[in-house]
Enzyme design. Structure first.
Site, PDB file in Angstrom:
ATOM      1  N   CYS A  78      71.820  33.024  57.115  1.00 21.80           N
ATOM      2  CA  CYS A  78      71.516  34.369  57.605  1.00 21.80           C
ATOM      3  C   CYS A  78      70.811  34.252  58.949  1.00 21.80           C
ATOM      4  CB  CYS A  78      70.633  35.124  56.615  1.00 21.80           C
ATOM      5  SG  CYS A  78      70.200  36.788  57.158  1.00 21.80           S
ATOM      6  N   GLU A 116      77.755  33.879  49.559  1.00 23.86           N
ATOM      7  CA  GLU A 116      76.497  33.781  48.805  1.00 23.86           C
ATOM      8  C   GLU A 116      75.341  33.598  49.766  1.00 23.86           C
ATOM      9  OE1 GLU A 116      73.482  30.925  46.779  1.00 23.86           O
ATOM     10  OE2 GLU A 116      74.755  30.667  48.539  1.00 23.86           O
ATOM     11  N   ARG A 167      67.517  32.047  39.176  1.00 23.75           N
ATOM     12  CA  ARG A 167      67.904  31.780  40.566  1.00 23.75           C
ATOM     13  C   ARG A 167      68.695  32.979  41.071  1.00 23.75           C
ATOM     14  NH1 ARG A 167      68.250  27.253  43.553  1.00 23.75           N
ATOM     15  NH2 ARG A 167      69.748  27.170  45.259  1.00 23.75           N
ATOM     16  N   ARG A 169      70.533  35.238  43.416  1.00 22.85           N
ATOM     17  CA  ARG A 169      71.215  35.131  44.699  1.00 22.85           C
ATOM     18  C   ARG A 169      72.095  36.356  44.892  1.00 22.85           C
ATOM     19  NH1 ARG A 169      67.860  31.949  45.167  1.00 22.85           N
ATOM     20  NH2 ARG A 169      67.939  29.838  46.051  1.00 22.85           N
TER      21      ARG A 169
END
Length: 461
Positions: A78, A116, A167, A169
Site C-alpha cells: 500500500c 490482499e 489474522r 486481512r
C-alpha cells in the site's frame, strides 16, 4: 460441453508463495510470478520451481512480460497515491506499485482479480488509497465491492483448512464483468464471521496446529526462553496470583503499568496528556488503591521491578480466566507483555514478536509458524537465517483464507466468470473444501519423484 477443470494464474508481489499454494491446491497452474526481495524469491524458487526475481514490466522497453492468465493474485504493498485534482482512478495510481497491477489488468484482462492487504488499508488513514483502488478497477470493467472483505484464518473450521491464528486481512476480489456491470456495487464476498457455525474458541494449538512434541523440536534451545524472560513472566504470574488471592475474579483488561501505581488521591495527570492515557492512568491508580497492600507486597518480592526493562514493567492481560500466565500465549511487545488464551495465536508479524507458548516455555518454531500460514509440511526455507523465515511468514498470505475467498467469489459470480474462464469454475467445483487435502496429494507426488515437485527438507520443529 463442460470445460475441463483447470486455470492459469499469475502471482505478483509473490513473497514466498502463499497464493501459489492456495491456487495450485484449487487446480491452477502458475504461469508467471514476480517478487523483488531476493531472499523471498529464493524461497519461492526452492519450493515452486519458478524464479520470481523479475519485473512485471520491462523498464527499458515498457513491454508487458506477464502472459495471458485467468486469475491475477497479488499481496500488493500500500502506497500513498497522489491527489491530482478530482481524479479518483487510474491517473492517480501512476507512478505507484499498484499501477503495475493495473497495467497487467488493462492488457491481459484476467477473469478474476484477488488482492490482499493489511486491515488498515480500509481504515480512515487510507481512505483515499482505497477509493483510488476501487475506482481504478471499475474503470477497467471489473465489478468490485466498495466495502472491504475482511477475513481471518481462525474463522474457518479445521475441516476447511482454518488455522488457530487471528489474522485479519482485507481482500479485494473483482470479476471482469464489463463497464455497465462494473457500476453495480455488490456486497463483500465474505463476511467477518465464523464459517459453518464454527466456534473460534474451540481452537486448540496442541490439537489443531498441531504443536510439535517437545522431544521432536530440533534445536529446542534456540526457541527456549532465557533467564531474564523467565523472570519477567514469573514476576507477572505472581501478580496474577496475587490479585486472585485478593479477590479479583476477572483480571484487568486495560494495560497494567507498574510504573504508574499510585494512590488515587495522589494521582496528578500532566496537562496535555491524551485522553486514552488519562483513562489508563486513572484505572491503574484505582487498581492500586483498591489492592494496595497486596500489590505493595508483590512489588517488594520483585524489588519493584527496578531491574526490568521499561516495556517489561507492563502487562496486557487478554487471557480471560486462564489460571496462570504460564498457561497463555504471550508476546513480548514494546507496549508490554501481552497474554492471550491458548486457543489461537495473535497474527504472525514481520518483526521479532514471535508468539511464546507459556506451557512449553518457548517460542513457536519456524515449522509451527509455517503451519499457521497453511503451508505444506514439505515447504522449506533452506539454510537462511530464522529471522528471515519469521519475517517472510509474517508478511505472507494465509493459504486457506486465500483459497476460501477465491472459492466464494467464483461460486457467487460463476455465470459471468464462466464466459471468460470456464476452467476456473470447473476447477472450483471439483476442488475439495480444504486446501490441505490437495496439498497433501502434492507431497505424495513429491515423494514419488514427480518432476518439478518440492523436495521435503527438514525444518526446525
Amino acid at each position: 460441453m463442460t470445460a475441463a477443470p483447470g486455470f492459469t494464474f499469475v502471482d505478483l508481489f509473490a513473497g514466498i508463495g502463499g497464493f501459489h499454494a492456495a491456487l495450485t491446491a484449487m487446480g491452477g497452474t502458475c504461469v508467471f510470478a514476480s517478487e523483488i526481495d531476493r531472499h523471498a524469491a529464493a524461497v519461492y524458487e526452492r519450493n515452486w520451481s519458478m524464479d520470481p526475481l523479475c519485473d512485471i514490466v520491462d523498464a527499458t522497453t515498457d513491454r508487458m512480460d506477464v502472459p495471458e492468465h485467468d486469475v491475477l493474485a497479488a499481496g500488493f504493498p500500500c502506497q500513498p497515491f497522489s491527489k491530482s485534482g478530482f481524479q479518483r482512478g487510474m491517473d492517480e495510481a501512476r507512478g505507484t506499485l499498484f499501477w503495475n497491477i493495473l497495467r497487467v489488468l488493462e492488457e491481459r484482462r484476467p477473469a478474476v482479480v484477488l488482492l490482499e492487504n493489511v486491515r488498515n488499508i480500509a481504515g480512515p488513514r487510507h481512505r483515499h488509497e482505497w477509493e483510488v483502488i476501487i475506482a481504478s478497477l471499475r474503470e477497467l470493467g471489473y465489478q468490485v465491492s466498495s466495502q472491504p472483505a475482511v477475513f481471518s484464518p481462525h474463522l474457518l473450521p479445521p475441516e476447511r483448512g482454518g488455522r488457530p491464528q487471528i489474522r485479519e486481512r482485507v481482500f479485494i476480489v473483482a470479476t471482469l464483468a464489463g463497464s455497465e456491470a462494473a457500476k453495480i456495487d455488490p456486497l463483500p464476498v465474505v463476511t467477518r464471521g465464523p464459517v459453518d457455525s464454527w466456534d473460534p474458541q474451540s481452537w486448540s494449538l496442541e490439537q489443531h496446529l498441531p504443536l510439535t512434541a517437545e522431544s521432536e523440536v530440533d534445536g529446542r534451545e534456540r526457541y527456549a526462553l532465557n533467564g531474564d524472560e523467565v523472570e519477567w513472566i514469573n514476576a507477572w504470574d505472581d501478580f496474577v496470583a496475587t490479585l486472585r488471592r485478593d479477590g479479583v475474579r476477572q483480571l484487568p483488561g486495560f494495560p497494567v503499568w507498574a510504573d504508574h501505581f499510585t494512590p488515587l488521591d495522589h494521582l496528578r495527570i500532566p496537562v496535555g496528556t491524551p485522553d486514552w492515557k488519562k483513562n489508563f492512568l486513572h484505572k491503574n491508580a484505582l487498581l492500586y488503591t483498591t489492592h494496595r497492600q497486596a500489590i505493595d507486597e508483590w512489588l517488594s518480592r520483585w524489588n519493584g521491578l527496578a531491574h526490568f526493562p521499561a516495556s517489561r514493567r507492563k502487562l496486557e492481560w487478554q487471557a480471560k480466566d486462564a489460571p496462570s500466565l504460564w498457561e497463555t500465549v504471550m508476546h513480548f511487545r514494546p507496549s508490554g507483555i501481552r497474554a492471550k488464551q491458548p486457543t489461537y495465536t495473535p497474527a504472525l508479524v514481520a518483526i521479532t514478536q514471535t508468539s511464546i507458548l507459556g506451557a512449553h516455555k518457548r517460542r513457536l518454531t519456524p515449522r509451527e509458524a509455517a503451519r499457521l500460514q497453511g503451508l505444506p509440511e514439505d515447504f522449506t526455507f533452506g539454510e537462511q537465517r530464522e529471522a528471515l523465515t519469521y519475517k517472510q511468514l509474517g508478511n505472507g498470505v494465509n493459504v486457506a483464507v486465500a483459497y476460501h475467498v477465491l472459492r466464494e467469489q467464483v461460486l457467487r459470480d460463476r455465470d459471468v466468470i464462466a464466459q471468460n474462464a470456464a476452467g476456473l469454475v470447473a476447477a472450483v467445483d471439483a476442488a475439495p473444501l480444504n486446501p490441505d487435502v490437495a496439498l497433501e496429494k502434492e507431497e505424495v507426488l513429491a515423494e514419488l519423484g514427480r518432476p518439478g515437485a518440492r523436495t521435503p527438507v527438514a525444518l526446525a520443529g
